[in-house]
Design an enzyme around this catalytic site. Sequence first.
Site, mmCIF file in Angstrom:
data_model
loop_
_atom_site.group_PDB
_atom_site.id
_atom_site.type_symbol
_atom_site.label_atom_id
_atom_site.label_comp_id
_atom_site.label_asym_id
_atom_site.label_seq_id
_atom_site.Cartn_x
_atom_site.Cartn_y
_atom_site.Cartn_z
ATOM 1 N N ASP A 1 -6.076 -5.816 -2.653
ATOM 2 C CA ASP A 1 -4.765 -6.721 -2.860
ATOM 3 C C ASP A 1 -4.532 -7.227 -3.692
ATOM 4 O OD1 ASP A 1 -3.848 -5.036 -0.813
ATOM 5 O OD2 ASP A 1 -4.031 -5.638 0.915
ATOM 6 N N TYR B 1 1.663 0.772 13.809
ATOM 7 C CA TYR B 1 2.260 1.874 13.097
ATOM 8 C C TYR B 1 2.046 3.803 13.303
ATOM 9 C CZ TYR B 1 -1.625 1.065 9.865
ATOM 10 O OH TYR B 1 -2.057 0.672 8.594
ATOM 11 N N LYS C 1 5.542 5.986 7.744
ATOM 12 C CA LYS C 1 5.396 4.986 8.001
ATOM 13 C C LYS C 1 6.439 4.393 9.304
ATOM 14 C CE LYS C 1 1.986 3.133 5.678
ATOM 15 N NZ LYS C 1 1.148 1.874 4.973
ATOM 16 N N HIS D 1 0.523 -1.876 -0.030
ATOM 17 C CA HIS D 1 -0.431 0.206 0.357
ATOM 18 C C HIS D 1 0.880 1.016 -0.235
ATOM 19 C CE1 HIS D 1 -2.748 -2.723 2.184
ATOM 20 N NE2 HIS D 1 -3.200 -2.753 1.211
#
Length: 183
Positions: free
Chosen positions: A170, A133, A73, A64
């Site tokens: 995905d 995260y 991130k 992503h």
Amino acid sequence: MSLTVIPTALPEVLIIEPKVFGDERGFFMESFNARAFAEATGVHRTFVQDNHSRSARGVLRGLHYQIQNPQGKLLRVTSGEVYDVAVDLRRSSPNFGKWVGVALSEANKRQLWVPEGFAHGFVVTSAFADVLYKTTDYWYPEHERSLLWSDPALGIDWPLSGAPILAQKDQNGSRLKAAETFS
């Protein structure tokens, strides 16, 4: 706070090892300290959102990225283990289309810094995993993109023993040659 920073094959993607203090009672660590992070990595970012995902063995999330409002991130695993992957999507980079993979686990307490301009994903290699995260920008679903996890042009060596469990987005990810990328 003392951090150890370990470079990866992609110079902007960093493995962070926090100082862990442990004894017979358990352990203590600072999971994040902005000053120590900036001093150790040279990365000066403001994190605006914290996310937590739980996934079962074989779940693959990614790859992503956000084409507008890109997110840096900082990831860690609090339960279980994942194989975490970052792919350089900056066309101006000498590493465009290259990837790096790192095992993150409850046991090793490592963190991974994935900067803006990279796609990110992971596969769960334990019974389940909790991934926490921080992001440098908010989630904008209209700008989210998914790079095909199995694109032969990437050649990612996912530690899979069978087909992964994937979200629809995905399964339908773009191949690198057709993906929207960064300049």
